[in-house]
Structure formats: structure tokens, C-alpha cells
Write a protein that holds these residues in place. Sequence first.
Motif, PDB file in Angstrom:
ATOM      1  N   MET A 103       0.829  -1.200   0.000  1.00 64.97           N
ATOM      2  CA  MET A 103       0.000   0.000   0.000  1.00 64.97           C
ATOM      3  C   MET A 103       0.867   1.254   0.000  1.00 64.97           C
ATOM      4  SD  MET A 103      -3.158  -0.851  -0.213  1.00 64.97           S
ATOM      5  CE  MET A 103      -3.950   0.681   0.270  1.00 64.97           C
ATOM      6  N   ALA A 104       1.957   1.207   0.772  1.00 59.96           N
ATOM      7  CA  ALA A 104       2.850   2.366   0.823  1.00 59.96           C
ATOM      8  C   ALA A 104       3.494   2.613  -0.536  1.00 59.96           C
ATOM      9  CB  ALA A 104       3.928   2.136   1.895  1.00 59.96           C
ATOM     10  N   LEU A 105       3.875   1.521  -1.232  1.00 58.02           N
ATOM     11  CA  LEU A 105       4.480   1.657  -2.558  1.00 58.02           C
ATOM     12  C   LEU A 105       3.483   2.237  -3.553  1.00 58.02           C
ATOM     13  CD1 LEU A 105       6.863   1.148  -4.451  1.00 58.02           C
ATOM     14  CD2 LEU A 105       6.005  -1.186  -4.782  1.00 58.02           C
ATOM     15  N   GLN A 136       3.741   5.816  -5.630  1.00 54.56           N
ATOM     16  CA  GLN A 136       3.621   5.899  -7.084  1.00 54.56           C
ATOM     17  C   GLN A 136       2.490   6.847  -7.480  1.00 54.56           C
ATOM     18  OE1 GLN A 136       3.157   1.771  -8.086  1.00 54.56           O
ATOM     19  NE2 GLN A 136       5.369   1.445  -8.349  1.00 54.56           N
ATOM     20  N   PHE A 137       1.392   6.805  -6.717  1.00 49.62           N
ATOM     21  CA  PHE A 137       0.262   7.690  -6.998  1.00 49.62           C
ATOM     22  C   PHE A 137       0.668   9.157  -6.822  1.00 49.62           C
ATOM     23  CE2 PHE A 137      -3.367  10.129  -5.350  1.00 49.62           C
ATOM     24  CZ  PHE A 137      -4.210  10.041  -6.442  1.00 49.62           C
ATOM     25  N   MET A 138       1.447   9.439  -5.770  1.00 51.24           N
ATOM     26  CA  MET A 138       1.883  10.819  -5.522  1.00 51.24           C
ATOM     27  C   MET A 138       2.786  11.305  -6.639  1.00 51.24           C
ATOM     28  SD  MET A 138       0.273  11.727  -2.851  1.00 51.24           S
ATOM     29  CE  MET A 138       1.118  13.263  -2.496  1.00 51.24           C
ATOM     30  N   LYS A 139       3.628  10.403  -7.177  1.00 46.09           N
ATOM     31  CA  LYS A 139       4.499  10.797  -8.286  1.00 46.09           C
ATOM     32  C   LYS A 139       3.669  11.148  -9.514  1.00 46.09           C
ATOM     33  CE  LYS A 139       8.675   8.173  -7.053  1.00 46.09           C
ATOM     34  NZ  LYS A 139       9.585   7.069  -7.462  1.00 46.09           N
ATOM     35  N   ILE A 140       2.660  10.300  -9.781  1.00 46.97           N
ATOM     36  CA  ILE A 140       1.788  10.557 -10.933  1.00 46.97           C
ATOM     37  C   ILE A 140       1.044  11.863 -10.758  1.00 46.97           C
ATOM     38  CG2 ILE A 140      -0.246   9.731 -12.160  1.00 46.97           C
ATOM     39  CD1 ILE A 140       0.672   6.864 -11.507  1.00 46.97           C
ATOM     40  N   LYS A 141       0.555  12.091  -9.542  1.00 47.65           N
ATOM     41  CA  LYS A 141      -0.200  13.317  -9.242  1.00 47.65           C
ATOM     42  C   LYS A 141       0.685  14.545  -9.400  1.00 47.65           C
ATOM     43  CE  LYS A 141      -3.180  15.417  -5.743  1.00 47.65           C
ATOM     44  NZ  LYS A 141      -3.773  15.266  -4.396  1.00 47.65           N
TER      45      LYS A 141
END
Length: 251
Positions: A237-239, A243-248
Amino acid sequence: MSFFGKNIRKIRTVKTLSQQSFAELFDLKRGTLGAYEEGRSEPKIDTIIKIANYFSIPIDDLLTKELTVNSLLKFKADLTTDHEQITKETFATIPCITPKNTNDYLLYNDREAFVADMPVLQLPVNPEKDFRAFTVDNLEMSSNDKGLFPKDIVIGEHIPKNVYKKLNNGHLILAVFNDRLVLRRCYLSGNTITLRADHKNIDDLEFPIKEIKELWRIRYVFYHRVPELADGLEEKMALLEAQFMKIKAGL
């Protein structure tokens, strides 16, 4: 001569306690309590103190005079009722099959006296159902460092013979035959039961259903070590969040 034996018998009468129940209150064996009551043995001082304190009876009175029902009630006005007013939770008492008694169990599992003499577990499960505990002694139900390992304990619920064919394939069961106990997943086909290990290098076993003496469906497992319950879920979940934050951030 001490009046201790007569007095604890009188206390049991007032409390309507069996020797076994009274003995368990003070971590005694029933035979030891019987010896006290019959005057064949004298208790240790710490036992006398425990009993005297529990029933609010002066030690001197407990040892040197024969107590009457009235005197007992004076010592503790609620002597006959306070025990009954306590809500006592009843745990299921579950006979346990261990590596030491397995061979005997195969011979005498249908004898009530033998089963009653087996080591037991007391657990907060339905006491009205028939359970059997089994100590795992091999790696057949292990796979990739997961599953069941030696010294883990499984708890099985008894399955009547007329329900065997209604079991879903893949259920973990403990099957008792004349010469062996098998803890595996079951797969039923016609009048044959196939028992399959989780370990990939172990061959299936097949038996006619009529050869089963007892069948226990595993309901609970107690691990000898702390299992990896999360299975890495938090790290995954942390990974994903990173990754979601990088995309955002790139939008």
C-alpha cells in the motif's frame, strides 16, 4: 488433632461444591483434597491461608474448632450465594492429539474413558460442539514458508458420516483411519476421498470414504510462532501511494 478436614468438608456442603470444584479453586488435586478431608494428610500453611482468606474464616477457627453451618454464615453472610451470583463463563474442553498419544488414539479413539484422559485445551468456542485438537508434526501443509508447521495446533469440529459427501472440496480436514491420521485438504469424488497436501512435493493420498473412522473439519489454528498475517500488505500500500503521488505531481 486439626479440624481442618471436617471443616472444609462442611464448607463444601454449604457451598454445594464437589471435591473437584473445590480443589480447582485452590490449585489442588482432587485426591489431595480428599486426603485432607479424611485426615490422612495435613495441608501446607499457604493452602490454609488461601482457604481461610477466601471464605473470610479466622485461621484459628478453621483449625481448632468444628464449624457449624450457622457459624459459617456468620463469617461470611453471603457464603451460600456470592459464588452462584458470579457469572461463570464456560469454555469448551477439547481433547488434544499429540505426537506422544497418536498411536494410542488410533487404537482407542472410540473409548470414552481414553478420550476423557487425553490432555485438553480449554478455549472460548462453542462448548456444545464436539471438537478435537491436533498438534501438527510435519511440513505437509506448508508452502513457501507459509501454512502449518510442527507444533502448530489445529482445532477440528466433528463431521458426522452422513455429512461427508456434503463437504466442499478444498476444506482442511483431519481424517482418522485405522492406521494413520492425515491432516490435508479433502476432495471428494463418488465414494473416494483424495487428501492433498499444500506442499508441492508430496503426492496425493486416496482412500475409500468407508475407511474413514473419524473426520474433523478444521475451524481454528493456533500458531507456535507469530505468522505474517499482513502478507506485506502495508508495504504494498505504501508503494502504491508513493507511485500515486508521483503521478499526481506530474500532472
